[in-house]
Motif scaffolding. Structure first.
Motif, PDB file in Angstrom:
ATOM      1  N   GLY A 122      -8.198 -24.814   1.279  1.00 21.45           N
ATOM      2  CA  GLY A 122      -8.815 -25.045   2.586  1.00 21.45           C
ATOM      3  C   GLY A 122      -8.928 -26.514   2.947  1.00 21.45           C
ATOM      4  N   PHE A 123      -8.175 -27.375   2.265  1.00 20.59           N
ATOM      5  CA  PHE A 123      -8.185 -28.800   2.607  1.00 20.59           C
ATOM      6  C   PHE A 123      -7.130 -29.075   3.677  1.00 20.59           C
ATOM      7  N   ASP A 124      -7.373 -30.091   4.489  1.00 26.82           N
ATOM      8  CA  ASP A 124      -6.398 -30.555   5.473  1.00 26.82           C
ATOM      9  C   ASP A 124      -5.244 -31.220   4.707  1.00 26.82           C
ATOM     10  N   THR A 125      -4.025 -30.717   4.935  1.00 27.29           N
ATOM     11  CA  THR A 125      -2.914 -31.222   4.117  1.00 27.29           C
ATOM     12  C   THR A 125      -2.455 -32.615   4.543  1.00 27.29           C
ATOM     13  N   GLU A 126      -2.888 -33.069   5.718  1.00 27.99           N
ATOM     14  CA  GLU A 126      -2.538 -34.424   6.137  1.00 27.99           C
ATOM     15  C   GLU A 126      -3.567 -35.443   5.656  1.00 27.99           C
ATOM     16  N   LYS A 127      -4.853 -35.080   5.828  1.00 27.03           N
ATOM     17  CA  LYS A 127      -5.918 -36.019   5.400  1.00 27.03           C
ATOM     18  C   LYS A 127      -6.128 -35.968   3.901  1.00 27.03           C
ATOM     19  N   GLY A 128      -5.815 -34.805   3.307  1.00 24.31           N
ATOM     20  CA  GLY A 128      -6.048 -34.638   1.874  1.00 24.31           C
ATOM     21  C   GLY A 128      -4.879 -35.129   1.052  1.00 24.31           C
ATOM     22  N   ILE A 129      -5.075 -35.138  -0.257  1.00 24.05           N
ATOM     23  CA  ILE A 129      -4.032 -35.621  -1.163  1.00 24.05           C
ATOM     24  C   ILE A 129      -4.211 -34.892  -2.493  1.00 24.05           C
ATOM     25  N   ALA A 130      -3.121 -34.711  -3.195  1.00 15.02           N
ATOM     26  CA  ALA A 130      -3.209 -34.042  -4.498  1.00 15.02           C
ATOM     27  C   ALA A 130      -2.157 -34.621  -5.414  1.00 15.02           C
ATOM     28  N   ASN A 131      -2.408 -34.579  -6.711  1.00 17.80           N
ATOM     29  CA  ASN A 131      -1.366 -34.949  -7.655  1.00 17.80           C
ATOM     30  C   ASN A 131      -1.546 -34.233  -8.980  1.00 17.80           C
ATOM     31  N   PHE A 132      -0.459 -34.138  -9.697  1.00 20.09           N
ATOM     32  CA  PHE A 132      -0.500 -33.528 -11.022  1.00 20.09           C
ATOM     33  C   PHE A 132      -1.057 -34.521 -12.029  1.00 20.09           C
ATOM     34  N   THR A 133      -1.780 -33.981 -12.997  1.00 15.30           N
ATOM     35  CA  THR A 133      -2.387 -34.793 -14.053  1.00 15.30           C
ATOM     36  C   THR A 133      -1.995 -34.173 -15.390  1.00 15.30           C
ATOM     37  N   SER A 304     -10.102 -34.593  -0.538  1.00 13.84           N
ATOM     38  CA  SER A 304     -10.024 -34.331   0.898  1.00 13.84           C
ATOM     39  C   SER A 304      -9.761 -35.609   1.698  1.00 13.84           C
ATOM     40  N   ASP A 305      -9.898 -36.763   1.045  1.00 15.93           N
ATOM     41  CA  ASP A 305      -9.757 -38.027   1.771  1.00 15.93           C
ATOM     42  C   ASP A 305      -8.749 -38.934   1.066  1.00 15.93           C
ATOM     43  N   LYS A 306      -7.548 -38.939   1.609  1.00 15.34           N
ATOM     44  CA  LYS A 306      -6.462 -39.681   0.982  1.00 15.34           C
ATOM     45  C   LYS A 306      -6.739 -41.184   0.920  1.00 15.34           C
ATOM     46  N   SER A 307      -7.466 -41.727   1.920  1.00 17.57           N
ATOM     47  CA  SER A 307      -7.631 -43.188   1.960  1.00 17.57           C
ATOM     48  C   SER A 307      -8.418 -43.706   0.746  1.00 17.57           C
ATOM     49  N   VAL A 308      -9.402 -42.943   0.304  1.00 18.59           N
ATOM     50  CA  VAL A 308     -10.203 -43.442  -0.824  1.00 18.59           C
ATOM     51  C   VAL A 308      -9.416 -43.321  -2.131  1.00 18.59           C
ATOM     52  N   VAL A 309      -8.534 -42.335  -2.217  1.00 21.69           N
ATOM     53  CA  VAL A 309      -7.675 -42.207  -3.404  1.00 21.69           C
ATOM     54  C   VAL A 309      -6.696 -43.387  -3.461  1.00 21.69           C
ATOM     55  N   GLU A 310      -6.142 -43.728  -2.299  1.00 17.48           N
ATOM     56  CA  GLU A 310      -5.212 -44.865  -2.251  1.00 17.48           C
ATOM     57  C   GLU A 310      -5.917 -46.161  -2.656  1.00 17.48           C
ATOM     58  N   LYS A 311      -7.162 -46.259  -2.229  1.00 17.77           N
ATOM     59  CA  LYS A 311      -7.925 -47.461  -2.568  1.00 17.77           C
ATOM     60  C   LYS A 311      -8.231 -47.510  -4.074  1.00 17.77           C
TER      61      LYS A 311
END
Ligand SMILES: *Cc1c(COP(=O)(O)O)cnc(C)c1O
Length: 460
Positions: A122-133, A304-311
């Motif tokens: 249920g996350f926004d796929t544009e604003k959100g972000i995911a990666n494998f760990t 849910s917030d790609k910008s903070v992950v990028e930071k």
């Protein structure tokens, strides 16, 4: 080479097909295993056939066979064969998932399956972000780092000490102990992890949480995050996610859902409602290598917030990495790892092969078989001690409660017979048995086998 590869194919086929005939529990000590390794002194070359013979022999004899349909164990899965093939392909091409420019196909395959999973949660796929760990621990580590970065934006550069803050975060007594290590790794220290009591349903006690946060603020600490667990490792219970969402919004705390195991339930329309609230989380951990039935290591981190992950995971320039490609993302500066194995291919291929419907079928079948296990045991006088829609049954028996027989005695009988596997755990000071239907290969006859085994041992 063809002959050698055939050895591998034959072993995969034979082990996968005939797993039922293999003993689940090994009975060798380190001496015996080390003895078999003595002949490997690495002085002379050994033919691959001989090495394969030794390694497969050892793995078959001396492993708790977690892919066995009567392994009612921890969340170690039986794996889809397409995911085994995927893992071999990841080894063969060996794409480095650090940068898109080097591995466009691999990176896009991972983005594609990640976006599918983001949407499932249920996350926004544009604003959100995911990666494998590598697994759930790394995903939890990513979550704590990201939450710290949002709450203390300058901490990435200055460190927490210079900022003079004392961050603290919260989880229940039933949550996963990887957070102890994570607290240490992040430098906030193990004492920064506050353990909240559980209520009689074994879920996080909301009033205890509220009081702890309040007390901490008064004492000058800086609460920044709450972890809710969706499917605790011991008892499979799901913390009250909607209440936790409200509390975290009110208190301006990061809300992380550790759904390492239970997150897979979003793929079933029947079970999905039990995870309601997860769509409002700030971040989620979900392991593909648990209930999504692919080989280790394939954890996932969702935010849910790609910008903070990028930071959080930014690097700044290097003079040796290939340049970024417009409209794409490089994983090395948006996640914990640098060089990374192509672990997403396993989930991609298994999801494509089974479809959401196939996954839902397996997940619901596990849950139904666990309901059956519960009702069979209750009928025979056992008592359930946990309540969860997920396939984890924790139970005890009057003879255990009256100390006529211990769970350790029962387990040592089961392990010496080697035909099935369950575990025990301590809940509120009492040791109980735990069985989880983890394998999509498990059938009703396997559950019957377990119940008969338990009955035979308890009545003897
Ligand atoms: C298994 C588990 C973890 C740890 O995941 P790994 O993949 O073992 O690193 C974290 N949280 C929960 C709830 C788990 O069940």
């Amino acid at each position: 080479m063809k002959e050698e590869l055939k050895l591998l194919i034959d072993e995969i086929e034979d082990f996968y097909t005939n797993i039922r005939d293999i003993r689940i529990v090994p009975n060798a000590g380190p001496e015996e295993i080390r003895g078999q390794l003595q002949k490997y002194d690495f002085q002379d070359a050994v033919p691959v056939e001989a090495i394969m013979g030794d390694v497969t022999d050892m793995m078959r004899k001396w492993t708790v066979q977690v892919t066995h349909p009567r392994y009612f164990g921890l969340f170690n899965p039986t794996v889809h064969i397409s995911a085994v093939m995927a893992d071999a392909l990841a080894s063969l091409y060996n794409p480095n998932c650090a940068v898109w420019g080097h591995s466009p196909a691999a990176c896009e395959i991972e983005e594609h399956i990640s976006k599918f999973m983001l949407a499932q949660f249920g996350f926004d796929t544009e604003k959100g972000i995911a990666n494998f760990t590598s697994g759930g621990q790394e995903a939890n580590h990513s979550a704590v780092l990201t939450a710290l970065t949002r709450s203390f934006p300058e901490s990435g550069d200055k460190g927490l000490t210079e900022l003079g803050v004392m961050p603290v975060f919260y989880m229940s007594d039933g949550s996963h102990h990887s957070f102890n290590k994570v607290a240490h790794f992040t430098g906030i220290g193990r004492n920064a992890l506050r353990i909240v009591d559980i209520d009689e349903d074994l879920k996080i006690d909301m009033s205890a949480l509220e009081k702890m946060v309040d007390d901490d603020r008064k004492a000058g600490y800086h609460p920044f995050m709450v972890v809710g667990t969706a499917g605790t490792t011991g008892t499979g219970v799901i913390d009250p996610l909607p209440e936790l969402v409200n509390f975290c919004q009110k208190e301006k705390l990061w809300f992380h859902v550790d759904a390492a195991y239970g997150g897979a339930a979003v793929l079933s329309d029947k079970l999905k409602p039990c995870l309601s609230g997860i769509e409002k989380a700030d971040s989620i951990t979900c392991d593909a290598h648990k209930w999504l039935a692919v080989p280790f290591g394939a954890g996932m981190f969702f935010c849910s917030d790609k910008s903070v992950v990028e930071k959080t995971f930014r690097i700044g320039g290097t003079n040796y990495m290939p340049p970024a490609v417009a409209g794409t993302r490089d994983f090395y500066n948006t996640s914990m790892q640098w060089t990374r194995r192509f672990s997403g291919i396993k989930l991609f291929m298994a999801m494509a092969e089974n479809g959401r419907e196939g996954y839902a079928h397996n997940i619901e079948k596990n849950a139904e078989l666990t309901e059956y296990l519960r009702s069979e045991l209750i009928e025979k006088g056992w008592r359930m001690v946990n309540k969860t829609p997920l396939p984890v049954a924790c139970f005890t028996h009057p003879l255990i409660e009256n100390e006529k027989i211990s769970t350790k005695d029962i387990l040592s009988r089961i392990y010496s017979e080697g035909e099935t596997w369950i575990s025990d755990l301590m809940i509120k000071g009492k040791t109980v048995l735990r069985a989880c239907v983890t394998s999509f290969k498990t059938e009703k006859e396997d559950v019957d086998f377990l119940v008969e085994t338990l009955e035979r041992i308890i009545t003897s």
